[in-house]
Design a protein around this motif. Structure first.
Motif, short mmCIF file in Angstrom:
data_model
loop_
_atom_site.label_atom_id
_atom_site.label_comp_id
_atom_site.label_asym_id
_atom_site.label_seq_id
_atom_site.Cartn_x
_atom_site.Cartn_y
_atom_site.Cartn_z
N LYS A 155 1.87 9.23 -5.87
CA LYS A 155 2.34 10.58 -5.57
C LYS A 155 3.40 10.99 -6.60
O LYS A 155 3.39 12.12 -7.09
CB LYS A 155 2.92 10.61 -4.15
CG LYS A 155 3.37 11.98 -3.71
CD LYS A 155 3.88 11.94 -2.27
CE LYS A 155 4.38 13.29 -1.85
NZ LYS A 155 4.94 13.27 -0.50
N PHE A 156 4.32 10.08 -6.90
CA PHE A 156 5.34 10.36 -7.90
C PHE A 156 4.69 10.66 -9.25
O PHE A 156 5.07 11.63 -9.92
CB PHE A 156 6.30 9.17 -8.02
CG PHE A 156 7.23 9.28 -9.18
CD1 PHE A 156 8.35 10.09 -9.11
CD2 PHE A 156 6.98 8.60 -10.37
CE1 PHE A 156 9.21 10.21 -10.20
CE2 PHE A 156 7.83 8.71 -11.46
CZ PHE A 156 8.95 9.51 -11.38
N GLY A 157 3.71 9.84 -9.63
CA GLY A 157 3.04 10.04 -10.92
C GLY A 157 2.34 11.39 -10.97
O GLY A 157 2.42 12.10 -11.98
N TYR A 182 5.00 14.03 -11.26
CA TYR A 182 5.60 13.98 -12.58
C TYR A 182 4.69 14.64 -13.61
O TYR A 182 5.14 15.45 -14.42
CB TYR A 182 5.87 12.51 -12.97
CG TYR A 182 6.39 12.36 -14.37
CD1 TYR A 182 7.73 12.58 -14.66
CD2 TYR A 182 5.53 12.02 -15.42
CE1 TYR A 182 8.21 12.44 -15.95
CE2 TYR A 182 6.01 11.88 -16.71
CZ TYR A 182 7.34 12.10 -16.98
OH TYR A 182 7.81 11.97 -18.25
N PHE A 183 3.40 14.29 -13.59
CA PHE A 183 2.49 14.87 -14.58
C PHE A 183 2.27 16.36 -14.34
O PHE A 183 2.09 17.12 -15.28
CB PHE A 183 1.16 14.10 -14.60
CG PHE A 183 1.30 12.74 -15.21
CD1 PHE A 183 1.74 12.59 -16.52
CD2 PHE A 183 1.02 11.60 -14.47
CE1 PHE A 183 1.89 11.33 -17.08
CE2 PHE A 183 1.17 10.34 -15.03
CZ PHE A 183 1.61 10.20 -16.33
N GLN A 184 2.32 16.79 -13.08
CA GLN A 184 2.22 18.23 -12.80
C GLN A 184 3.44 18.94 -13.38
O GLN A 184 3.32 20.01 -13.98
CB GLN A 184 2.13 18.48 -11.28
CG GLN A 184 0.78 18.17 -10.69
CD GLN A 184 0.78 18.33 -9.17
OE1 GLN A 184 1.83 18.46 -8.55
NE2 GLN A 184 -0.41 18.30 -8.59
N ASP A 189 0.83 -1.21 0.00
CA ASP A 189 0.00 0.00 0.00
C ASP A 189 0.86 1.26 0.00
O ASP A 189 0.56 2.22 -0.72
CB ASP A 189 -0.94 0.01 1.21
CG ASP A 189 -2.06 -1.02 1.09
OD1 ASP A 189 -2.27 -1.56 -0.02
OD2 ASP A 189 -2.72 -1.29 2.12
N ASN A 190 1.93 1.26 0.78
CA ASN A 190 2.84 2.42 0.83
C ASN A 190 3.53 2.64 -0.51
O ASN A 190 3.69 3.78 -0.96
CB ASN A 190 3.87 2.26 1.94
CG ASN A 190 3.27 2.44 3.32
OD1 ASN A 190 2.20 3.03 3.47
ND2 ASN A 190 3.95 1.92 4.33
N ARG A 191 3.93 1.54 -1.15
CA ARG A 191 4.59 1.67 -2.46
C ARG A 191 3.62 2.19 -3.51
O ARG A 191 3.98 3.02 -4.34
CB ARG A 191 5.18 0.34 -2.89
CG ARG A 191 6.41 -0.01 -2.08
CD ARG A 191 7.10 -1.24 -2.55
NE ARG A 191 8.26 -1.50 -1.70
CZ ARG A 191 8.96 -2.60 -1.75
NH1 ARG A 191 8.64 -3.55 -2.61
NH2 ARG A 191 9.99 -2.78 -0.95
N ILE A 192 2.39 1.70 -3.46
CA ILE A 192 1.37 2.20 -4.41
C ILE A 192 1.13 3.69 -4.17
O ILE A 192 1.08 4.48 -5.14
CB ILE A 192 0.05 1.39 -4.26
CG1 ILE A 192 0.25 -0.02 -4.80
CG2 ILE A 192 -1.10 2.09 -4.98
CD1 ILE A 192 -0.90 -0.97 -4.50
#
Length: 92
Positions: A75-77, A80-82, A67-70
């Motif tokens: 959050k990274f995604g 990144y898209f921002q 769950d933490n990795r997801i």
């Protein structure tokens, strides 16, 4: 004749007492084996419960890690898209 009967009865009594003692000893062995068996069963049940508890704890920990990795990936995604959107706005 009376002495012979008395001697035979005494011999039969002695033999019966020996057989009762042998049977009593065998019963003691059987009862000890039974008691030892119950003790082993209880120990095994306790070990199973401990293992089940450890498995459940590990399952919860693994679920939390996943769950933490997801969440980190999401959050990274999002970041990144921002950033990609910002780069497009700046470059436009």
């Amino acid at each position: 004749r009376k002495e012979e009967t008395s001697r035979l009865l005494h011999k039969a009594l002695h033999q019966s007492q020996k057989e009762v003692q042998i049977a009593t000893n065998k019963l003691g062995v059987v009862e000890k084996d039974r008691s030892d068996g119950f003790a082993r069963i209880e120990e095994s049940q306790q070990r199973v419960q401990e293992l089940e508890s450890r498995i459940e704890d590990e399952r919860k920990r693994a679920t939390e890690v996943v769950d933490n990795r997801i969440a980190s990936f999401q959050k990274f995604g999002k970041t990144y898209f921002q950033q990609e959107t910002l780069d497009k706005i700046i470059c436009a």
